[in-house]
Scaffold this active site. Structure first.
Site, PDB file in Angstrom:
ATOM      1  N   HIS A  38     -17.835  74.429  48.424  1.00 42.00           N
ATOM      2  CA  HIS A  38     -18.966  73.920  49.192  1.00 42.00           C
ATOM      3  C   HIS A  38     -19.869  75.040  49.707  1.00 42.00           C
ATOM      4  CE1 HIS A  38     -20.370  70.031  50.057  1.00 42.00           C
ATOM      5  NE2 HIS A  38     -19.979  69.887  51.300  1.00 42.00           N
ATOM      6  N   ASN A 131     -24.031  65.735  50.902  1.00 40.35           N
ATOM      7  CA  ASN A 131     -24.398  65.468  52.302  1.00 40.35           C
ATOM      8  C   ASN A 131     -25.436  66.428  52.863  1.00 40.35           C
ATOM      9  OD1 ASN A 131     -22.801  63.185  52.559  1.00 40.35           O
ATOM     10  ND2 ASN A 131     -21.007  64.337  53.236  1.00 40.35           N
TER      11      ASN A 131
END
Length: 206
Positions: A38, A131
């Site tokens: 991430h 997100n």
């Protein structure tokens, strides 16, 4: 790498209105997230900073930042410290301060649908379930910003929890493949700020 630097880098924040582009890398700030899938956006920004011999170490807009001039375009490199899901807070704050249109916000981030050596550059698009991108679109109200997706590999099997996967650390082999993609990031940033996104897509899209 085929990258030609015209000069010149700066390591101070520009006066109000001096910045022409925001170059943003998405990730999570805590040390425990270093080298996780991430945090590939942070890795991309570090690679760009290294190429221009600057350090991303000034806190502003809830981000670690620095300025750099890429082919006469003054850019702010940003690593939001808001955590991934609130990345838009930092980005929109900087956009508003410098009056930067969304088309001049370039975002580097991870993509689980691509392998670690792959890159996908887009002019605009949906959040694709990411997100950080989702929050930028939500808070800016627009999705027409260029983005650079860097592959981090698919989940090992369908039942594997996605959050666990993107927060996992790269294995050595994947990290070597990822480095090949990261090494292209300075040239990609240069081409996009020069208005040559089509050339960047032709050269680097997998």
């Amino acid at each position: 790498m085929g990258l030609f630097f015209k000069k010149k880098s700066e390591n101070h924040l520009e006066e109000h209105g001096g910045i022409m582009y925001l170059i943003v890398g998405l990730g999570n700030p805590d040390k425990k997230y270093e080298n996780t899938r991430h945090n590939v956006g942070f890795m991309a920004l570090d690679t760009i900073a290294q190429a221009y011999k600057v350090k991303i170490d000034r806190m502003k807009f809830r981000s670690l930042t620095t300025t750099v001039t890429i082919n006469e375009h003054k850019c702010l490199l940003m690593k939001p410290m808001t955590y991934m899901n609130l990345s838009g807070q930092a980005v929109v704050e900087a956009m508003n301060f410098y009056k930067i249109p969304i088309e001049r916000v370039i975002v580097f981030f991870d993509d689980v649908s691509l392998e670690p050596s792959q890159i996908r550059i887009r002019r605009k698009g949906s959040d694709g379930g990411h997100n950080g991108i989702k929050n930028i679109i939500y808070l800016s109200g627009k999705d027409n910003f260029p983005r650079v997706k860097l592959g981090v590999g698919k989940k090992p099997h369908p039942q594997y929890d996605l959050a666990d996967w993107v927060l996992s650390v790269f294995q050595k082999e994947d990290l070597q493949k990822l480095k090949q993609a990261l090494d292209h990031c300075p040239e990609i940033a240069q081409l996009i700020v020069d208005g040559q996104i089509d050339k960047a897509m032709n050269l680097f899209n997998s």
